[in-house]
Write a protein that holds these residues in place. Sequence first.
Motif, PDB file in Angstrom:
ATOM      1  N   SER A 278      12.437   9.528  -2.360  1.00  0.00           N
ATOM      2  CA  SER A 278      11.774   8.654  -3.334  1.00  0.00           C
ATOM      3  C   SER A 278      10.305   9.035  -3.550  1.00  0.00           C
ATOM      4  O   SER A 278       9.712   8.661  -4.553  1.00  0.00           O
ATOM      5  CB  SER A 278      11.878   7.197  -2.894  1.00  0.00           C
ATOM      6  OG  SER A 278      11.017   6.958  -1.795  1.00  0.00           O
ATOM      7  N   GLU A 279       9.727   9.774  -2.610  1.00  0.00           N
ATOM      8  CA  GLU A 279       8.305  10.125  -2.752  1.00  0.00           C
ATOM      9  C   GLU A 279       8.084  11.604  -3.074  1.00  0.00           C
ATOM     10  O   GLU A 279       6.944  12.032  -3.271  1.00  0.00           O
ATOM     11  CB  GLU A 279       7.548   9.758  -1.466  1.00  0.00           C
ATOM     12  CG  GLU A 279       7.547   8.250  -1.198  1.00  0.00           C
ATOM     13  CD  GLU A 279       6.318   7.750  -0.467  1.00  0.00           C
ATOM     14  OE1 GLU A 279       5.756   8.530   0.310  1.00  0.00           O
ATOM     15  OE2 GLU A 279       5.936   6.588  -0.677  1.00  0.00           O
ATOM     16  N   GLU A 280       9.170  12.363  -3.112  1.00  0.00           N
ATOM     17  CA  GLU A 280       9.031  13.814  -3.296  1.00  0.00           C
ATOM     18  C   GLU A 280       8.237  14.160  -4.564  1.00  0.00           C
ATOM     19  O   GLU A 280       7.362  15.034  -4.537  1.00  0.00           O
ATOM     20  CB  GLU A 280      10.421  14.465  -3.349  1.00  0.00           C
ATOM     21  CG  GLU A 280      10.349  15.973  -3.471  1.00  0.00           C
ATOM     22  CD  GLU A 280      11.725  16.624  -3.449  1.00  0.00           C
ATOM     23  OE1 GLU A 280      12.733  15.906  -3.435  1.00  0.00           O
ATOM     24  OE2 GLU A 280      11.766  17.871  -3.457  1.00  0.00           O
ATOM     25  N   PHE A 281       8.534  13.458  -5.660  1.00  0.00           N
ATOM     26  CA  PHE A 281       7.851  13.814  -6.921  1.00  0.00           C
ATOM     27  C   PHE A 281       6.354  13.530  -6.831  1.00  0.00           C
ATOM     28  O   PHE A 281       5.540  14.236  -7.427  1.00  0.00           O
ATOM     29  CB  PHE A 281       8.497  13.075  -8.099  1.00  0.00           C
ATOM     30  CG  PHE A 281       8.002  11.676  -8.306  1.00  0.00           C
ATOM     31  CD1 PHE A 281       8.515  10.624  -7.576  1.00  0.00           C
ATOM     32  CD2 PHE A 281       7.007  11.414  -9.237  1.00  0.00           C
ATOM     33  CE1 PHE A 281       8.057   9.342  -7.758  1.00  0.00           C
ATOM     34  CE2 PHE A 281       6.542  10.131  -9.436  1.00  0.00           C
ATOM     35  CZ  PHE A 281       7.064   9.084  -8.688  1.00  0.00           C
TER      36      PHE A 281
ATOM     37  N   GLN B 191       8.584   6.973 -12.485  1.00  0.00           N
ATOM     38  CA  GLN B 191       8.380   8.412 -12.311  1.00  0.00           C
ATOM     39  C   GLN B 191       8.052   9.071 -13.659  1.00  0.00           C
ATOM     40  O   GLN B 191       7.141   9.902 -13.742  1.00  0.00           O
ATOM     41  CB  GLN B 191       9.646   9.034 -11.721  1.00  0.00           C
ATOM     42  CG  GLN B 191       9.476  10.496 -11.371  1.00  0.00           C
ATOM     43  CD  GLN B 191      10.686  11.050 -10.625  1.00  0.00           C
ATOM     44  OE1 GLN B 191      11.424  10.305  -9.985  1.00  0.00           O
ATOM     45  NE2 GLN B 191      10.881  12.339 -10.713  1.00  0.00           N
ATOM     46  N   GLN B 192       8.782   8.664 -14.674  1.00  0.00           N
ATOM     47  CA  GLN B 192       8.522   9.227 -16.006  1.00  0.00           C
ATOM     48  C   GLN B 192       7.114   8.861 -16.492  1.00  0.00           C
ATOM     49  O   GLN B 192       6.425   9.695 -17.090  1.00  0.00           O
ATOM     50  CB  GLN B 192       9.564   8.719 -17.001  1.00  0.00           C
ATOM     51  CG  GLN B 192      10.904   9.436 -16.869  1.00  0.00           C
ATOM     52  CD  GLN B 192      11.971   8.847 -17.771  1.00  0.00           C
ATOM     53  OE1 GLN B 192      11.695   7.969 -18.572  1.00  0.00           O
ATOM     54  NE2 GLN B 192      13.190   9.323 -17.623  1.00  0.00           N
TER      55      GLN B 192
ATOM     56  N   LYS C  64      -4.567   5.836  -9.921  1.00  0.00           N
ATOM     57  CA  LYS C  64      -4.227   4.458  -9.525  1.00  0.00           C
ATOM     58  C   LYS C  64      -2.714   4.237  -9.577  1.00  0.00           C
ATOM     59  O   LYS C  64      -2.134   3.607  -8.694  1.00  0.00           O
ATOM     60  CB  LYS C  64      -4.938   3.458 -10.438  1.00  0.00           C
ATOM     61  CG  LYS C  64      -4.757   2.027  -9.961  1.00  0.00           C
ATOM     62  CD  LYS C  64      -5.571   1.031 -10.738  1.00  0.00           C
ATOM     63  CE  LYS C  64      -5.377  -0.380 -10.168  1.00  0.00           C
ATOM     64  NZ  LYS C  64      -4.003  -0.743  -9.889  1.00  0.00           N
ATOM     65  N   ALA C  65      -2.070   4.771 -10.613  1.00  0.00           N
ATOM     66  CA  ALA C  65      -0.616   4.618 -10.731  1.00  0.00           C
ATOM     67  C   ALA C  65       0.097   5.271  -9.543  1.00  0.00           C
ATOM     68  O   ALA C  65       1.064   4.729  -9.001  1.00  0.00           O
ATOM     69  CB  ALA C  65      -0.135   5.240 -12.037  1.00  0.00           C
ATOM     70  N   GLN C  66      -0.408   6.431  -9.128  1.00  0.00           N
ATOM     71  CA  GLN C  66       0.184   7.107  -7.953  1.00  0.00           C
ATOM     72  C   GLN C  66       0.020   6.228  -6.703  1.00  0.00           C
ATOM     73  O   GLN C  66       0.958   6.026  -5.932  1.00  0.00           O
ATOM     74  CB  GLN C  66      -0.519   8.443  -7.703  1.00  0.00           C
ATOM     75  CG  GLN C  66      -0.149   9.527  -8.688  1.00  0.00           C
ATOM     76  CD  GLN C  66      -0.953  10.796  -8.439  1.00  0.00           C
ATOM     77  OE1 GLN C  66      -2.120  10.743  -8.034  1.00  0.00           O
ATOM     78  NE2 GLN C  66      -0.347  11.925  -8.691  1.00  0.00           N
ATOM     79  N   ASN C  67      -1.198   5.702  -6.521  1.00  0.00           N
ATOM     80  CA  ASN C  67      -1.448   4.867  -5.342  1.00  0.00           C
ATOM     81  C   ASN C  67      -0.590   3.602  -5.351  1.00  0.00           C
ATOM     82  O   ASN C  67      -0.141   3.143  -4.305  1.00  0.00           O
ATOM     83  CB  ASN C  67      -2.931   4.486  -5.270  1.00  0.00           C
ATOM     84  CG  ASN C  67      -3.789   5.653  -4.816  1.00  0.00           C
ATOM     85  OD1 ASN C  67      -3.273   6.717  -4.476  1.00  0.00           O
ATOM     86  ND2 ASN C  67      -5.099   5.477  -4.814  1.00  0.00           N
ATOM     87  N   ASP C  68      -0.378   3.062  -6.544  1.00  0.00           N
ATOM     88  CA  ASP C  68       0.458   1.858  -6.643  1.00  0.00           C
ATOM     89  C   ASP C  68       1.870   2.130  -6.107  1.00  0.00           C
ATOM     90  O   ASP C  68       2.463   1.288  -5.433  1.00  0.00           O
ATOM     91  CB  ASP C  68       0.536   1.370  -8.101  1.00  0.00           C
ATOM     92  CG  ASP C  68      -0.760   0.701  -8.546  1.00  0.00           C
ATOM     93  OD1 ASP C  68      -1.609   0.428  -7.665  1.00  0.00           O
ATOM     94  OD2 ASP C  68      -0.925   0.469  -9.755  1.00  0.00           O
ATOM     95  N   VAL C  69       2.398   3.320  -6.432  1.00  0.00           N
ATOM     96  CA  VAL C  69       3.742   3.670  -5.931  1.00  0.00           C
ATOM     97  C   VAL C  69       3.720   3.794  -4.403  1.00  0.00           C
ATOM     98  O   VAL C  69       4.601   3.288  -3.705  1.00  0.00           O
ATOM     99  CB  VAL C  69       4.248   4.984  -6.578  1.00  0.00           C
ATOM    100  CG1 VAL C  69       5.575   5.412  -5.958  1.00  0.00           C
ATOM    101  CG2 VAL C  69       4.404   4.811  -8.076  1.00  0.00           C
ATOM    102  N   LEU C  70       2.675   4.447  -3.891  1.00  0.00           N
ATOM    103  CA  LEU C  70       2.569   4.610  -2.433  1.00  0.00           C
ATOM    104  C   LEU C  70       2.497   3.243  -1.747  1.00  0.00           C
ATOM    105  O   LEU C  70       3.189   2.996  -0.751  1.00  0.00           O
ATOM    106  CB  LEU C  70       1.319   5.430  -2.072  1.00  0.00           C
ATOM    107  CG  LEU C  70       1.346   6.923  -2.394  1.00  0.00           C
ATOM    108  CD1 LEU C  70      -0.019   7.552  -2.135  1.00  0.00           C
ATOM    109  CD2 LEU C  70       2.402   7.643  -1.557  1.00  0.00           C
ATOM    110  N   VAL C  71       1.664   2.356  -2.303  1.00  0.00           N
ATOM    111  CA  VAL C  71       1.502   1.015  -1.704  1.00  0.00           C
ATOM    112  C   VAL C  71       2.817   0.242  -1.790  1.00  0.00           C
ATOM    113  O   VAL C  71       3.204  -0.442  -0.833  1.00  0.00           O
ATOM    114  CB  VAL C  71       0.350   0.247  -2.404  1.00  0.00           C
ATOM    115  CG1 VAL C  71       0.324  -1.207  -1.963  1.00  0.00           C
ATOM    116  CG2 VAL C  71      -0.993   0.912  -2.105  1.00  0.00           C
TER     117      VAL C  71
END
Lengths: 334, 120
Positions: free
Chosen positions: A197-200, B14-15, B60-67
């Motif tokens: 889920s984090e690969e991308f 992701q898109q 920020k969008a990337q960090n939101d996914v990580l969080v």
Amino acid sequence: MPRETRFHPATARYLPRRPQARLRWLAASIAALLLLTLGSCKQLDDFAAIGQAGTDASSHLADYYSQLEDTTSRTAQLSYFLDGLRQLPSSGDSQALYQQRIVELEKRRIFAVRMGAMYTSFSTLVTNKDQPQIESSVKDISSSLASMKAIKPDDHVNQAITGLLTEVDSLLRARKAEEIAPRMQAFNAGVVKFLDSEEFLYKQFNDEYADVLGNVGKALIGSGYVDPTPLLTTQISALGLTPTPGASLTDAARQGYENLVQLKGQQIGLAMKNGFQAIEGCFSSLSQAYTNLNDATSLSAAKSYADQAGTYLGLAADLTQNGASNAKPATGAH
Amino acid sequence: MPNQQPAPTNSAAQQALEQLQKYYFYLNDNFASLIGKCTTDDERNQLKIDFVVARDAYLKAQNDVLVEHDGILATLSSQLSGLQKQINDAVASAQNIVKVLQLVAIASGVAAKVVTAGIA
């Protein structure tokens, strides 16, 4: 029916069991147990292989996150530098966002380290290091029984009993590992999905580094801030070409330098990508290995992926620290 | 135990991230030529602001996914703690076997001496 009797068909009565028959029954039972023991030894070897591959893959995953933190830190610094060259307004927000990413990656690195500790403990469980002590104790027990004339030192029963006692530790370890394995398999499947889920995202982080690195190189030359000739000399030599000292920098040479900078970023990104895919491959193979311990293919694939992960991450670290000149070409993991 | 699997990242998210990255990379890679096409300081300043905004939105969008995935990580960490305890207990149990066998060896040695003394 009492164990001390046997049914006699001719007289239709229960007669006392003969001592030889009792001995044969005992020997057959012990032989069956020994066969189970031999099975458990094979199983222990497979569990040990799982433990080792899991330990290696976890260690590589921790390294991967560590390198990703380093990559993020470099991206942040390069961005900050590039912003200065472009006379952009303060990039305080983006720096804070990069720091937040590093914090998140560190959480994942700590998780990978803990996972490695778990696999190491599992390896400890399935690796019998106390065998010499056990053999010594069993030898003492056997000679004591012999001196009490309970059993003869060289008869089959003695050999079977001492054999079983010697292997009791392995039996117990195999049994415990069997109990734990389904839970590990479920956990492992969760890890695979999480990584997937984090690969991308991880790929984006590496692409971002390559992009910023390439743009810094381009901006430095384009803005005339550095004389790229020494850099060109080093890089062209590394490619096996002969530079011309003192020659003026042509547009083609400028373009070549830009390409080399971009190539370095791309090579690092590719090595990181292949390293991560190898780690994922290792955990996926482990999932299959839990399901069928007799499937040697899954175990050997897990080991192979773990080895590949180490190679690719080493390559990425080498490229990052020493530049393209010392690096071997990165190729696909699959 | 229940198999708590993390849900794969939403492909829409992701898109969206891929689009944000594409836009940010476009501005980054073509910054010099875009700034060269600006004719006024206002245009240049606006381009710089757009660039920073695009980058921050992307980060920020990337960090939101990580969080968002931290919850999954917490679940996996909890499973990991349980497994570690189970394995530690099993290791301790396996180590007890060695001690038991040593005690049996001592006891049988004592018994053998008693029997031998009795026979003698």
